[in-house]
Scaffold this motif. Structure first.
Motif, PDB file in Angstrom:
ATOM      1  N   PHE A  90      -4.661  -9.226  -5.301  1.00 41.94           N
ATOM      2  CA  PHE A  90      -5.023  -8.701  -6.635  1.00 41.94           C
ATOM      3  C   PHE A  90      -6.291  -7.861  -6.618  1.00 41.94           C
ATOM      4  N   GLU A  91      -7.294  -8.325  -5.880  1.00 44.14           N
ATOM      5  CA  GLU A  91      -8.569  -7.607  -5.871  1.00 44.14           C
ATOM      6  C   GLU A  91      -8.400  -6.190  -5.319  1.00 44.14           C
ATOM      7  N   ARG A  92      -7.725  -6.064  -4.201  1.00 40.88           N
ATOM      8  CA  ARG A  92      -7.510  -4.738  -3.612  1.00 40.88           C
ATOM      9  C   ARG A  92      -6.610  -3.888  -4.511  1.00 40.88           C
ATOM     10  N   LEU A  93      -5.606  -4.508  -5.084  1.00 38.01           N
ATOM     11  CA  LEU A  93      -4.712  -3.799  -6.004  1.00 38.01           C
ATOM     12  C   LEU A  93      -5.509  -3.195  -7.162  1.00 38.01           C
ATOM     13  N   GLN A  94      -6.360  -3.995  -7.780  1.00 39.00           N
ATOM     14  CA  GLN A  94      -7.161  -3.525  -8.913  1.00 39.00           C
ATOM     15  C   GLN A  94      -8.182  -2.467  -8.489  1.00 39.00           C
ATOM     16  N   ASP A  95      -8.800  -2.664  -7.318  1.00 45.52           N
ATOM     17  CA  ASP A  95      -9.822  -1.723  -6.841  1.00 45.52           C
ATOM     18  C   ASP A  95      -9.234  -0.359  -6.490  1.00 45.52           C
ATOM     19  N   GLU A  96      -8.115  -0.364  -5.769  1.00 42.16           N
ATOM     20  CA  GLU A  96      -7.586   0.892  -5.240  1.00 42.16           C
ATOM     21  C   GLU A  96      -6.520   1.540  -6.116  1.00 42.16           C
ATOM     22  N   PHE A  97      -5.907   0.761  -7.002  1.00 43.57           N
ATOM     23  CA  PHE A  97      -4.848   1.296  -7.857  1.00 43.57           C
ATOM     24  C   PHE A  97      -5.051   0.826  -9.298  1.00 43.57           C
ATOM     25  N   PRO A  98      -6.166   1.177  -9.915  1.00 44.96           N
ATOM     26  CA  PRO A  98      -6.496   0.649 -11.247  1.00 44.96           C
ATOM     27  C   PRO A  98      -5.565   1.124 -12.366  1.00 44.96           C
ATOM     28  N   THR A  99      -4.772   2.162 -12.140  1.00 40.74           N
ATOM     29  CA  THR A  99      -3.863   2.635 -13.186  1.00 40.74           C
ATOM     30  C   THR A  99      -2.523   1.902 -13.169  1.00 40.74           C
ATOM     31  N   PHE A 118       0.815  -1.208   0.000  1.00 36.94           N
ATOM     32  CA  PHE A 118       0.000   0.000   0.000  1.00 36.94           C
ATOM     33  C   PHE A 118       0.856   1.270   0.000  1.00 36.94           C
ATOM     34  N   ARG A 119       1.885   1.309   0.865  1.00 40.61           N
ATOM     35  CA  ARG A 119       2.699   2.531   1.004  1.00 40.61           C
ATOM     36  C   ARG A 119       3.510   2.842  -0.249  1.00 40.61           C
ATOM     37  N   THR A 120       3.985   1.812  -0.957  1.00 39.10           N
ATOM     38  CA  THR A 120       4.752   2.069  -2.177  1.00 39.10           C
ATOM     39  C   THR A 120       3.830   2.533  -3.294  1.00 39.10           C
ATOM     40  N   LEU A 121       2.668   1.909  -3.384  1.00 36.47           N
ATOM     41  CA  LEU A 121       1.702   2.311  -4.408  1.00 36.47           C
ATOM     42  C   LEU A 121       1.193   3.732  -4.158  1.00 36.47           C
ATOM     43  N   GLN A 122       0.966   4.086  -2.901  1.00 39.61           N
ATOM     44  CA  GLN A 122       0.573   5.460  -2.582  1.00 39.61           C
ATOM     45  C   GLN A 122       1.674   6.437  -2.987  1.00 39.61           C
ATOM     46  N   THR A 123       2.921   6.101  -2.665  1.00 36.10           N
ATOM     47  CA  THR A 123       4.047   6.964  -3.023  1.00 36.10           C
ATOM     48  C   THR A 123       4.084   7.186  -4.533  1.00 36.10           C
ATOM     49  N   ALA A 124       3.988   6.092  -5.286  1.00 37.16           N
ATOM     50  CA  ALA A 124       4.052   6.180  -6.750  1.00 37.16           C
ATOM     51  C   ALA A 124       2.868   6.947  -7.321  1.00 37.16           C
TER      52      ALA A 124
END
Length: 192
Positions: A102-111, A57-63
């Motif tokens: 995968f589900e949370r990844l796709q839901d919260e970071f779809p790009t 979560f923290r790395t995806l938020q940073t990016a």
């Protein structure tokens, strides 16, 4: 090719050690969000750049904060997930370093697109406690993945132990925890 490894912004799991290491999927703190935003001026991205991110979560938020409004290529790859450094036999992954499903990844970071052609076990276990030999083989595959973009520069948002593991692997230098980067610091590695 130049690999630019960036450590994620300050995460909630670092605020009340060691108890906070048992948090599931910690977010960035307010300070961490500011650090990620500051990357826009200290390490600006451009359209078409390749950004590879750890599935936490923290790395995806940073990016996401760093790359806001930039039409770059965004990938998520378990080979830049958290990694214990130095490697320890019988070590276990802490809750704060568990990978997003995968589900949370796709839901919260779809790009962000998941890296293709990987074994499903790597998406579950990551690289945190892999032995050095296994990490070395998979690291070569990851570097080949980076080469496949045929870009001069690839940006990788990841974790302190992961960055240090790749630095040691690529440079051949013996490193220690003293070589860890601070939040949102970055390190350039040239790979032939």
């Amino acid at each position: 090719m130049e690999l630019i490894f960036i450590r994620h912004g300050q995460g909630e799991h670092t605020l009340n050690l060691p108890e906070s290491l048992h948090m599931d999927n910690p977010s960035l703190t307010i300070q961490g969000r500011g650090q990620a935003k500051n990357l826009r001026s200290s390490l600006p991205l451009a359209a078409g750049d390749v950004l590879i991110v750890s599935p936490t979560f923290r790395t995806l938020q940073t990016a996401l904060i760093w790359s806001e409004n930039i039409e770059c290529n965004r990938w998520v790859h378990p080979m830049v997930a958290p990694r214990i450094f130095p490697t320890r036999l019988a070590a276990t992954t802490l809750p704060c370093d568990e990978l997003l499903d995968f589900e949370r990844l796709q839901d919260e970071f779809p790009t962000f697109a998941p890296a293709p052609n990987l074994t499903s076990s790597l998406w579950v276990t990551g690289i945190n406690v892999l032995c050095e030999d296994e990490f070395t083989l998979l690291a070569e595959e990851f570097i080949d993945f980076c080469r496949s973009f045929q870009r001069e520069r690839i940006y990788i948002v990841t974790h302190d132990g992961t960055i240090t593991s790749y630095r040691q692997q690529i440079s051949g230098q013996q490193l220690t925890r003293e070589d860890f980067l601070l939040e949102t610091e970055y390190f350039h590695l040239v790979v032939e």
